[in-house]
Design a protein around this motif. Structure first.
Motif, mmCIF file in Angstrom:
data_model
loop_
_atom_site.group_PDB
_atom_site.id
_atom_site.type_symbol
_atom_site.label_atom_id
_atom_site.label_comp_id
_atom_site.label_asym_id
_atom_site.label_seq_id
_atom_site.Cartn_x
_atom_site.Cartn_y
_atom_site.Cartn_z
ATOM 1 N N UNK A 145 -0.597 -83.265 -9.606
ATOM 2 C CA UNK A 145 0.392 -83.274 -8.526
ATOM 3 C C UNK A 145 1.177 -81.974 -8.476
ATOM 4 N N UNK A 146 1.448 -81.392 -9.630
ATOM 5 C CA UNK A 146 2.250 -80.173 -9.682
ATOM 6 C C UNK A 146 1.434 -78.941 -9.336
ATOM 7 N N UNK A 147 0.124 -78.909 -9.673
ATOM 8 C CA UNK A 147 -0.678 -77.695 -9.525
ATOM 9 C C UNK A 147 -1.822 -77.834 -8.524
ATOM 10 N N UNK A 148 -2.625 -78.897 -8.644
ATOM 11 C CA UNK A 148 -3.807 -79.029 -7.791
ATOM 12 C C UNK A 148 -3.425 -79.305 -6.341
ATOM 13 N N UNK A 149 -2.522 -80.234 -6.124
ATOM 14 C CA UNK A 149 -2.162 -80.609 -4.752
ATOM 15 C C UNK A 149 -1.568 -79.448 -3.958
ATOM 16 N N UNK A 150 -0.590 -78.705 -4.469
ATOM 17 C CA UNK A 150 -0.088 -77.551 -3.696
ATOM 18 C C UNK A 150 -1.135 -76.451 -3.523
ATOM 19 N N UNK A 151 -2.049 -76.343 -4.495
ATOM 20 C CA UNK A 151 -3.120 -75.355 -4.343
ATOM 21 C C UNK A 151 -4.022 -75.710 -3.167
ATOM 22 N N UNK A 152 -4.432 -76.976 -3.080
ATOM 23 C CA UNK A 152 -5.280 -77.412 -1.966
ATOM 24 C C UNK A 152 -4.550 -77.272 -0.627
#
Length: 392
Positions: A145-152
């Motif tokens: 939630x902290x890294x993958x979601x904002x990256x996508x």
């Protein structure tokens, strides 16, 4: 809008709002959410405000140095985690990751995607091992939630902006191409009007000039010769004015220029020959197949070429001119032949020959003209079947 509100002000607002939001979460108890207690006992909880302020400051670098901002944010996040972990710092880090994917170099979002996925898998494994239960996988979900979601999200926005930029460039190229085509169309129309004007005016003015020169060159012109020359000059002037009015009328009308009734063709060949003979040019006419109905473009071009060829035979040649107009199933053949004038090289400007060649080329035909064996010869061939198939 950009001039009124510069981008740096937007970055400053985002940074301040992020920091104030983190303070609100801190005041509401949103600190030490992950580990529950600091790895260093005795450290006051207000120390968590330091990585929070650093993380908020990274938002100021979102456009100018997104990669540097993300690197500093990773250090701040690691320090925050060692101090116990606060919700506000983690949330601001999602903004930093998003900005790095949107504004950073292409390799940065690729590295973020690979790194965040790997970190999520590793965190899930560490959580399962540390907890001794499969429920420890929740740690990997938190990292996702902290890294993958904002990256996508950042990758999606970046691709959308890239596509919008490509579409904008294509629209600009289309606009430039349309402007170039308009300029080209205007240039072509000017060339066509110049050609029509030359065909209408030059022939009649040439006849006027020849008759006037004949009278002025006579040592003692008789009244009968002067009257005859003046009558020919008047006839050429009236004819030129009539054709000029006709051309202007065709240019003013919309779609009327394709009407065979309003455009001269080979049906007026006897009048052309009669006019040339009245101007003093002996014409030996030979025709075949004139009863065939021709496409309008071919008929009009043939009329103009015949008229200009007689004028050139008058300018460049002397004596009787043999005019041959032959129409068969494939093409219209126009030929003129007469003796070459001694001073023909210095006569005329050449615009008439250029115009005839352009007319023939527009119909995929050919035209040759020039001196040959002491004679002035012109030969034009205009295809008929090609224009019929094209619907011209």
């Amino acid at each position: 809008m950009t001039a009124r509100w510069p981008s740096w002000r937007t970055d400053l607002v985002i940074s301040l709002v992020s920091f104030l939001g983190g303070l609100v979460l801190y005041a509401a108890g949103g600190w030490r959410m992950f580990l529950g207690a600091s790895l260093w006992s005795g450290v006051p909880h207000w120390v968590l405000l330091v990585p929070l302020a650093v993380m908020a400051g990274c938002c100021l670098l979102r456009r100018v140095a997104p990669g540097t901002g993300e690197a500093i944010g990773l250090v701040a996040l690691a320090a925050d985690t060692l101090l116990g972990g606060s919700l506000g710092t983690a949330l601001i880090f999602t903004q930093v990751v998003y900005d790095a994917c949107v504004y950073g170099r292409p390799w940065l979002w690729r590295a973020n995607l690979i790194g965040s996925v790997a970190a999520s898998v590793l965190a899930a494994a560490v959580g399962v091992v540390a907890a001794g239960d499969w429920r420890g996988v929740v740690l990997g979900l938190v990292v996702a939630l902290v890294a993958v979601l904002p990256t996508l999200t950042g990758i999606s926005v970046r691709q959308y902006r890239d596509q919008a930029r490509v579409q904008r460039l294509r629209a600009e190229q289309t606009a430039r191409l349309a402007a170039w085509e308009r300029r080209q169309a205007v240039a072509d129309e000017r060339a066509r009007m110049a050609r029509e004007l030359h065909d209408v005016v030059a022939n009649q003015l040439s006849a006027i000039a020849i008759h006037a020169t004949a009278v002025l060159s006579a040592p003692d012109p008789s009244p009968q010769l002067v009257r005859q020359a003046v009558e020919q000059i008047r006839q050429s002037s009236v004819s030129g004015l009539a054709e000029m009015r006709q051309m202007i009328g065709l240019l003013r009308e919309d779609g009327g220029s394709d009407d065979p009734a309003t455009r001269p063709g080979l049906a007026s060949l006897p009048q052309l020959v009669a006019q040339a003979r009245a101007d003093g040019l002996a014409v030996d006419l030979h025709t075949a197949g004139l009863d065939r109905v021709l496409p309008v473009s071919v008929d009009f071009a043939a009329h103009r070429i015949v008229r200009e060829s007689l004028t050139n035979a008058w300018k460049h040649g002397t004596g009787a001119v043999v005019l041959n107009v032959d129409v068969d199933g494939d093409r219209v053949l126009i030929e003129t032949d007469n003796a070459l004038r001694p001073d023909a090289a210095s006569t005329g400007s050449g615009h008439g020959l250029i115009g005839m060649r352009e007319r023939a080329a527009l119909l995929d035909g050919t035209l040759t003209a020039g001196a040959e064996d002491g004679r002035w010869r012109l030969r034009a061939s205009l295809p008929v079947r090609h224009t019929e198939e094209a619907g011209v």
